[in-house]
Design a protein around this motif. Structure first.
Motif, PDB file in Angstrom:
ATOM      1  N   SER A  80     -15.006  -3.694  -4.465  1.00 12.77           N
ATOM      2  CA  SER A  80     -14.761  -2.276  -4.265  1.00 12.77           C
ATOM      3  C   SER A  80     -15.334  -1.459  -5.423  1.00 12.77           C
ATOM      4  O   SER A  80     -15.972  -0.421  -5.219  1.00 12.77           O
ATOM      5  CB  SER A  80     -13.261  -2.023  -4.126  1.00 12.77           C
ATOM      6  OG  SER A  80     -13.010  -0.688  -3.815  1.00 12.77           O
ATOM      7  N   LYS A  88     -16.452   2.905  -5.305  1.00 11.38           N
ATOM      8  CA  LYS A  88     -15.385   3.583  -4.575  1.00 11.38           C
ATOM      9  C   LYS A  88     -14.419   4.232  -5.567  1.00 11.38           C
ATOM     10  O   LYS A  88     -14.434   3.936  -6.760  1.00 11.38           O
ATOM     11  CB  LYS A  88     -14.635   2.591  -3.685  1.00 11.38           C
ATOM     12  CG  LYS A  88     -15.474   2.077  -2.531  1.00 11.38           C
ATOM     13  CD  LYS A  88     -14.650   1.233  -1.602  1.00 11.38           C
ATOM     14  CE  LYS A  88     -15.465   0.801  -0.399  1.00 11.38           C
ATOM     15  NZ  LYS A  88     -14.678  -0.027   0.502  1.00 11.38           N
ATOM     16  N   SER A  89     -13.543   5.082  -5.058  1.00 14.21           N
ATOM     17  CA  SER A  89     -12.563   5.751  -5.913  1.00 14.21           C
ATOM     18  C   SER A  89     -11.536   4.749  -6.435  1.00 14.21           C
ATOM     19  O   SER A  89     -11.407   3.641  -5.909  1.00 14.21           O
ATOM     20  CB  SER A  89     -11.858   6.858  -5.131  1.00 14.21           C
ATOM     21  OG  SER A  89     -10.991   6.287  -4.163  1.00 14.21           O
ATOM     22  N   ASP A 123      -8.345   4.805  -6.143  1.00  9.52           N
ATOM     23  CA  ASP A 123      -7.367   4.485  -5.104  1.00  9.52           C
ATOM     24  C   ASP A 123      -7.905   3.417  -4.165  1.00  9.52           C
ATOM     25  O   ASP A 123      -7.179   2.488  -3.793  1.00  9.52           O
ATOM     26  CB  ASP A 123      -6.996   5.728  -4.295  1.00  9.52           C
ATOM     27  CG  ASP A 123      -6.114   6.683  -5.079  1.00  9.52           C
ATOM     28  OD1 ASP A 123      -5.509   6.257  -6.086  1.00  9.52           O
ATOM     29  OD2 ASP A 123      -6.035   7.856  -4.676  1.00  9.52           O
ATOM     30  N   ASN A 124      -9.171   3.524  -3.773  1.00  5.39           N
ATOM     31  CA  ASN A 124      -9.767   2.520  -2.878  1.00  5.39           C
ATOM     32  C   ASN A 124      -9.871   1.166  -3.555  1.00  5.39           C
ATOM     33  O   ASN A 124      -9.720   0.132  -2.899  1.00  5.39           O
ATOM     34  CB  ASN A 124     -11.139   2.967  -2.395  1.00  5.39           C
ATOM     35  CG  ASN A 124     -11.060   4.021  -1.314  1.00  5.39           C
ATOM     36  OD1 ASN A 124      -9.992   4.266  -0.763  1.00  5.39           O
ATOM     37  ND2 ASN A 124     -12.174   4.653  -1.026  1.00  5.39           N
ATOM     38  N   GLU A 145       0.827  -1.207   0.000  1.00  9.10           N
ATOM     39  CA  GLU A 145       0.000   0.000   0.000  1.00  9.10           C
ATOM     40  C   GLU A 145       0.861   1.257   0.000  1.00  9.10           C
ATOM     41  O   GLU A 145       0.617   2.189  -0.770  1.00  9.10           O
ATOM     42  CB  GLU A 145      -0.925   0.015   1.225  1.00  9.10           C
ATOM     43  CG  GLU A 145      -2.055  -0.965   1.153  1.00  9.10           C
ATOM     44  CD  GLU A 145      -2.872  -1.002   2.429  1.00  9.10           C
ATOM     45  OE1 GLU A 145      -2.503  -0.345   3.432  1.00  9.10           O
ATOM     46  OE2 GLU A 145      -3.896  -1.702   2.435  1.00  9.10           O
ATOM     47  N   ILE A 157      -6.388  -0.317  -3.274  1.00 12.59           N
ATOM     48  CA  ILE A 157      -6.113  -0.710  -1.887  1.00 12.59           C
ATOM     49  C   ILE A 157      -6.939  -1.939  -1.504  1.00 12.59           C
ATOM     50  O   ILE A 157      -6.431  -2.855  -0.845  1.00 12.59           O
ATOM     51  CB  ILE A 157      -6.381   0.472  -0.926  1.00 12.59           C
ATOM     52  CG1 ILE A 157      -5.395   1.609  -1.203  1.00 12.59           C
ATOM     53  CG2 ILE A 157      -6.308   0.034   0.527  1.00 12.59           C
ATOM     54  CD1 ILE A 157      -3.937   1.236  -1.090  1.00 12.59           C
ATOM     55  N   ASP A 158      -8.196  -1.989  -1.926  1.00  9.58           N
ATOM     56  CA  ASP A 158      -9.035  -3.156  -1.620  1.00  9.58           C
ATOM     57  C   ASP A 158      -8.547  -4.399  -2.355  1.00  9.58           C
ATOM     58  O   ASP A 158      -8.659  -5.514  -1.844  1.00  9.58           O
ATOM     59  CB  ASP A 158     -10.494  -2.868  -1.952  1.00  9.58           C
ATOM     60  CG  ASP A 158     -11.120  -1.859  -0.999  1.00  9.58           C
ATOM     61  OD1 ASP A 158     -10.518  -1.587   0.065  1.00  9.58           O
ATOM     62  OD2 ASP A 158     -12.210  -1.340  -1.316  1.00  9.58           O
ATOM     63  N   TYR A 194       1.312   4.354  -2.917  1.00 11.55           N
ATOM     64  CA  TYR A 194       1.182   5.791  -2.707  1.00 11.55           C
ATOM     65  C   TYR A 194       2.470   6.551  -3.036  1.00 11.55           C
ATOM     66  O   TYR A 194       2.416   7.678  -3.522  1.00 11.55           O
ATOM     67  CB  TYR A 194       0.718   6.099  -1.279  1.00 11.55           C
ATOM     68  CG  TYR A 194      -0.741   5.808  -1.084  1.00 11.55           C
ATOM     69  CD1 TYR A 194      -1.709   6.434  -1.866  1.00 11.55           C
ATOM     70  CD2 TYR A 194      -1.163   4.898  -0.128  1.00 11.55           C
ATOM     71  CE1 TYR A 194      -3.052   6.164  -1.695  1.00 11.55           C
ATOM     72  CE2 TYR A 194      -2.513   4.624   0.045  1.00 11.55           C
ATOM     73  CZ  TYR A 194      -3.449   5.261  -0.742  1.00 11.55           C
ATOM     74  OH  TYR A 194      -4.779   4.989  -0.583  1.00 11.55           O
TER      75      TYR A 194
END
Length: 161
Positions: free
Chosen positions: A130, A135-136, A138-139, A47, A142-143, A51
């Motif tokens: 997700s 969700k966005s 990015d989410n 993660e 991450i998911d 980023y």
């Protein structure tokens, strides 16, 4: 006609830690804690790497923060992954159906049965759930990372039992 090809393989790492506490159940528990904690630390690292690559910002403070986060996640997952899974059983039934299909699909596509199918199936399941939740981006990423980590941890637990 000239042709070229690329051949590579990624060997499955073998990590065997022998800690003898004198109690077989406790031995399996400690081994599971260490393996699941390692998966959680790798999830946290993935993660943070996402980023850093996305933002292009890399500093000593971020490394220190990432290391602390990896330790916290590893301890948390190692201690609580099974009780949390039992507590969330209803939601898990829905996700499990999707995950089993994804993992089986990976096995058929790759032609082998190993932990990588679990990781890929979990990542696809996490991303799809997700994305379905609107969700966005990015989410969703991450998911997907979380789904792959949870599936890999689950597979490692199955090898213990």
């Amino acid at each position: 006609m000239p042709s070229s090809s690329f051949g590579a393989s990624l060997a499955t790492p073998k990590l065997n830690v022998a800690i003898d506490t004198g109690n077989p159940f406790l031995n399996v528990t400690v081994d599971g804690f260490l393996k699941i904690g390692t998966v959680a630390a790798a999830k946290s690292l993935a993660e943070d790497a996402y980023y850093v690559v996305k933002g292009g910002n890399f500093s000593g403070r971020k490394i220190e923060h990432s290391l602390k986060k990896m330790c916290k996640e590893g301890a948390y997952w190692g201690s609580y992954v099974l009780p949390c899974m039992l507590y969330l059983a209803n939601f898990i039934w829905t996700v499990a159906g999707m995950y089993v299909g994804m993992e089986y699909g990976m096995e058929r596509i790759r032609g082998t049965h190993d932990w990588k199918n679990a990781m890929l199936g979990g990542a696809l399941t996490g991303a799809l759930i997700s994305a379905a939740s609107k969700k966005s981006k990015d989410n969703v990423v991450i998911d997907a990372i979380a789904g792959g980590a949870i599936a890999t941890a689950s597979t490692f637990l199955n090898y213990l039992i």
